[in-house]
Design a protein around this motif. Structure first.
Motif, PDB file in Angstrom:
ATOM      1  N   TRP A   1       0.912  -1.059  -0.185  1.00  0.00           N
ATOM      2  CA  TRP A   1       0.008   0.008   0.026  1.00  0.00           C
ATOM      3  C   TRP A   1       0.853   1.241   0.079  1.00  0.00           C
ATOM      4  O   TRP A   1       0.808   2.208  -0.733  1.00  0.00           O
ATOM      5  CB  TRP A   1      -0.743   0.088   1.220  1.00  0.00           C
ATOM      6  N   ASN A   2       1.821   1.256   0.921  1.00  0.00           N
ATOM      7  CA  ASN A   2       2.581   2.436   1.003  1.00  0.00           C
ATOM      8  C   ASN A   2       3.510   2.658  -0.065  1.00  0.00           C
ATOM      9  O   ASN A   2       3.768   3.725  -0.787  1.00  0.00           O
ATOM     10  CB  ASN A   2       3.425   2.425   2.160  1.00  0.00           C
TER      11      ASN A   2
ATOM     12  N   CYS B   1       2.883   1.529  -3.376  1.00  0.00           N
ATOM     13  CA  CYS B   1       1.965   2.182  -4.348  1.00  0.00           C
ATOM     14  C   CYS B   1       1.640   3.698  -4.029  1.00  0.00           C
ATOM     15  O   CYS B   1       1.370   4.298  -5.084  1.00  0.00           O
ATOM     16  CB  CYS B   1       0.590   1.232  -4.676  1.00  0.00           C
ATOM     17  N   LEU B   2       1.300   3.960  -2.952  1.00  0.00           N
ATOM     18  CA  LEU B   2       1.049   5.559  -2.719  1.00  0.00           C
ATOM     19  C   LEU B   2       2.075   6.377  -2.848  1.00  0.00           C
ATOM     20  O   LEU B   2       1.991   7.411  -3.514  1.00  0.00           O
ATOM     21  CB  LEU B   2       0.750   5.567  -1.244  1.00  0.00           C
ATOM     22  N   GLU B   3       3.323   6.164  -2.743  1.00  0.00           N
ATOM     23  CA  GLU B   3       4.614   6.691  -2.979  1.00  0.00           C
ATOM     24  C   GLU B   3       4.652   6.755  -4.673  1.00  0.00           C
ATOM     25  O   GLU B   3       4.966   7.920  -5.224  1.00  0.00           O
ATOM     26  CB  GLU B   3       5.842   5.779  -2.497  1.00  0.00           C
TER      27      GLU B   3
ATOM     28  N   ARG C   1       2.324   6.643  -6.782  1.00  0.00           N
ATOM     29  CA  ARG C   1       1.101   7.479  -7.376  1.00  0.00           C
ATOM     30  C   ARG C   1       1.606   8.950  -7.004  1.00  0.00           C
ATOM     31  O   ARG C   1       1.578  10.080  -7.814  1.00  0.00           O
ATOM     32  CB  ARG C   1      -0.182   7.232  -6.670  1.00  0.00           C
ATOM     33  N   GLY C   2       2.182   9.213  -5.807  1.00  0.00           N
ATOM     34  CA  GLY C   2       2.655  10.634  -5.531  1.00  0.00           C
ATOM     35  C   GLY C   2       3.675  11.137  -6.239  1.00  0.00           C
ATOM     36  O   GLY C   2       3.810  12.258  -6.684  1.00  0.00           O
TER      37      GLY C   2
END
Length: 81
Positions: free
Chosen positions: A44-45, A47-49, A51-52
């Motif tokens: 999760w983290n 993929c969040l990184e 995307r950011g």
């Protein structure tokens, strides 16, 4: 085939039953669950990184499908992807 008279409305009602269950894992199961939750949190983290970074650098918005096409390798933490 059923034909409703004009001006009537057929309503479909579904009944769901809800139950309560108690979950009491053993010590070994707790260790396995913690490991799985750690892996899920890492993905999760990560993929969040991704995307950011894509949004900040290129203004690109990556959705679920775009993230699914990327491969998360088992490199050590801190290495570049």
């Amino acid at each position: 085939m059923l034909i409703d008279p004009p001006g009537t409305l057929r309503v479909l009602v579904e009944i769901f039953q809800i139950g309560r269950f108690r979950f009491c894992p053993t010590c070994d199961q707790i260790k396995l669950l913690n490991r799985e939750f750690d892996h899920a949190r890492f993905v999760w983290n990560h993929c969040l990184e991704l995307r950011g970074k894509a949004y900040r650098r290129r203004g690109e918005s990556i959705n679920y499908v775009g993230l699914g096409k990327r491969r998360i390798s088992n490199r050590p933490l801190g290495s570049t992807f």
